[in-house]
Design a protein around this motif. Sequence first.
Motif, PDB file in Angstrom:
ATOM      1  N   UNK A  11       0.825  -1.209   0.000  1.00  0.00           N
ATOM      2  CA  UNK A  11       0.000   0.000   0.000  1.00  0.00           C
ATOM      3  C   UNK A  11       0.864   1.266   0.000  1.00  0.00           C
ATOM      4  N   UNK A  12       2.057   1.152   0.577  1.00  0.00           N
ATOM      5  CA  UNK A  12       2.967   2.304   0.578  1.00  0.00           C
ATOM      6  C   UNK A  12       3.674   2.436  -0.767  1.00  0.00           C
ATOM      7  N   UNK A  13       3.486   1.449  -1.645  1.00  0.00           N
ATOM      8  CA  UNK A  13       4.147   1.508  -2.952  1.00  0.00           C
ATOM      9  C   UNK A  13       5.592   1.057  -2.899  1.00  0.00           C
ATOM     10  N   UNK A  14       5.940   0.273  -1.860  1.00  0.00           N
ATOM     11  CA  UNK A  14       7.343  -0.097  -1.669  1.00  0.00           C
ATOM     12  C   UNK A  14       7.718  -1.450  -2.274  1.00  0.00           C
ATOM     13  N   UNK A  15       6.760  -2.118  -2.909  1.00  0.00           N
ATOM     14  CA  UNK A  15       7.079  -3.422  -3.509  1.00  0.00           C
ATOM     15  C   UNK A  15       7.018  -3.287  -5.030  1.00  0.00           C
ATOM     16  N   UNK A 258      11.179  21.314  -0.295  1.00  0.00           N
ATOM     17  CA  UNK A 258      10.946  21.744  -1.677  1.00  0.00           C
ATOM     18  C   UNK A 258      10.411  20.637  -2.573  1.00  0.00           C
ATOM     19  N   UNK A 259       9.937  19.557  -1.969  1.00  0.00           N
ATOM     20  CA  UNK A 259       9.365  18.449  -2.755  1.00  0.00           C
ATOM     21  C   UNK A 259       8.177  18.959  -3.578  1.00  0.00           C
ATOM     22  N   UNK A 260       8.129  18.527  -4.825  1.00  0.00           N
ATOM     23  CA  UNK A 260       7.022  18.852  -5.730  1.00  0.00           C
ATOM     24  C   UNK A 260       5.696  18.393  -5.106  1.00  0.00           C
ATOM     25  N   UNK A 267       6.060  10.434  -1.185  1.00  0.00           N
ATOM     26  CA  UNK A 267       7.271  10.403  -0.355  1.00  0.00           C
ATOM     27  C   UNK A 267       6.951  10.202   1.128  1.00  0.00           C
ATOM     28  N   UNK A 268       5.797  10.695   1.578  1.00  0.00           N
ATOM     29  CA  UNK A 268       5.377  10.428   2.966  1.00  0.00           C
ATOM     30  C   UNK A 268       5.218   8.923   3.178  1.00  0.00           C
ATOM     31  N   UNK A 269       4.688   8.242   2.169  1.00  0.00           N
ATOM     32  CA  UNK A 269       4.505   6.781   2.279  1.00  0.00           C
ATOM     33  C   UNK A 269       5.850   6.060   2.240  1.00  0.00           C
ATOM     34  N   UNK A 270       6.756   6.569   1.411  1.00  0.00           N
ATOM     35  CA  UNK A 270       8.063   5.931   1.238  1.00  0.00           C
ATOM     36  C   UNK A 270       8.988   6.144   2.439  1.00  0.00           C
ATOM     37  N   UNK A 271       9.089   7.400   2.870  1.00  0.00           N
ATOM     38  CA  UNK A 271      10.207   7.780   3.749  1.00  0.00           C
ATOM     39  C   UNK A 271       9.851   8.014   5.215  1.00  0.00           C
ATOM     40  N   UNK A 272       8.548   8.016   5.552  1.00  0.00           N
ATOM     41  CA  UNK A 272       8.220   8.295   6.955  1.00  0.00           C
ATOM     42  C   UNK A 272       7.575   7.074   7.595  1.00  0.00           C
ATOM     43  N   UNK A 273       7.464   7.158   8.914  1.00  0.00           N
ATOM     44  CA  UNK A 273       6.851   6.058   9.660  1.00  0.00           C
ATOM     45  C   UNK A 273       5.470   6.450  10.179  1.00  0.00           C
ATOM     46  N   UNK A 274       4.884   7.485   9.567  1.00  0.00           N
ATOM     47  CA  UNK A 274       3.486   7.797   9.870  1.00  0.00           C
ATOM     48  C   UNK A 274       2.637   6.601   9.437  1.00  0.00           C
ATOM     49  N   UNK A 275       1.577   6.319  10.184  1.00  0.00           N
ATOM     50  CA  UNK A 275       0.656   5.253   9.765  1.00  0.00           C
ATOM     51  C   UNK A 275      -0.077   5.702   8.503  1.00  0.00           C
ATOM     52  N   UNK A 296       4.596  18.638   2.686  1.00  0.00           N
ATOM     53  CA  UNK A 296       6.052  18.844   2.644  1.00  0.00           C
ATOM     54  C   UNK A 296       6.613  19.101   4.037  1.00  0.00           C
ATOM     55  N   UNK A 297       5.871  19.868   4.851  1.00  0.00           N
ATOM     56  CA  UNK A 297       6.358  20.180   6.206  1.00  0.00           C
ATOM     57  C   UNK A 297       6.430  18.920   7.057  1.00  0.00           C
ATOM     58  N   UNK A 298       5.407  18.064   6.939  1.00  0.00           N
ATOM     59  CA  UNK A 298       5.403  16.810   7.711  1.00  0.00           C
ATOM     60  C   UNK A 298       6.550  15.907   7.250  1.00  0.00           C
ATOM     61  N   UNK A 299       6.768  15.869   5.926  1.00  0.00           N
ATOM     62  CA  UNK A 299       7.832  15.050   5.345  1.00  0.00           C
ATOM     63  C   UNK A 299       9.204  15.540   5.817  1.00  0.00           C
TER      64      UNK A 299
END
Length: 420
Positions: A11-15, A258-260, A267-275, A296-299
């Motif tokens: 679901x995070x798009x990591x596979x 500055x993420x688009x 990127x929130x799904x890829x790089x963070x540990x937020x549920x 972007x701020x949360x990321x």
Amino acid sequence: MHSDFFQELKQRGLVHQTTDEETLEKQLNEESVKLYVGFDPTADSLHIGHLLPILMLRRFQQNGHVPIALVGGGTGMIGDPSFKDQERQLNPLSTVQDWSNNIKQQLSQFIDFNNEKNPAIVANNYDWLGEMTLIDFLRDVGKNFTINYMMSKESVKRRIEAGISYTEFAYQLLQAYDFLKLYQKYGCLLQLGGSDQWGNITSGIELLHREEGVQGFGLTIPLITKADGKKFGKTEGNAIWLDANKTSPYEFYQFWLNTDDRDAVKFLKYFTFFRLDEIAEIEEEFNQAPETRVAQKALAKDVTTLVHGKEAYEQAVRISDALFNGSIKALNADELDQAFSGVPAYEVSSEDSLNLVDLLLAAGIETSKRQAREDINNGAIYLNGDRIQDTSYEIAEEDKLSGKTTVIRRGKKRYFMLRF
């Protein structure tokens, strides 16, 4: 072990690709699996191109599995041809060993080597590749692979036209041998890597099957593409390093900030540990008011805190606010250095006149005295955030921030440093 762990990764798009997905998912749900990612030391620090696989190891560990970080002290001597247009430069052994130590140090920020239940393992393939003889390699590894099989790999095919040395051609066999050794040493059954590693990973699974009669697994994560088509992980052509001395926490924070808009939620799904439900809430708020840049701020907050710690994150925000509001005087010496790293600097000598017009010319900020006077009169010159419109202005002690630096801005965006 959470029964929905593998589904969450999807679901995070990591596979991106996996071998025998059903069996792998079942195994991950039922037992603690040992898995590895290889990091070749091709520089003295890892960069954010490595962050996704590192965070994958962290995700697996948090879910009860045992991550093995394999530092390629051996393969790093050779260079992986995967999706590279040309041969890598070979580095001396001592350099590669120093880099390997740095990388181990960096990895320990993200994965826990002292955890009681499932401590991470760090291994270095120089330990077995360094003492292997050519005869052993040809007999034990080379015998298991046909040239046709090796040539069919995408990473090799892409290079055949331009030319590939035997050294880099043999790389996939060394990586396959790593998988075998990690299975024999630790019982490692799963290899993770970027999607460019698929050919090397499947060679390892093949070797495991032939030598040990066991089923290994491979899982690749997608190669990150940015919505604007530019390469992820570079800004102004420079890599974004995980080492604070190579990329300051402020620059690091700015990169994520500055993420688009089109990439922010991905990127929130890829790089963070937020549920995922937390990310969905952020996404909803973001879609209603993209100008608040809430995604972007949360990321930027989560990734900067993870890599550099809470204090460095707060400092990065302070620097950003000061630059945005023009309150440069509020920054201390270290913050000034971070905020203006890469900005042209001029060392003021005792011979230099301290008149503003003269200094603008000496520092190369202006091309002529006439232009300097014109810019000052027109209000285009700022000293530490304050507009100066007096052509006879002399730099005084109180203009030297932390006693040694003056920040000059010309126009809206162009910054220069004077160092005393």
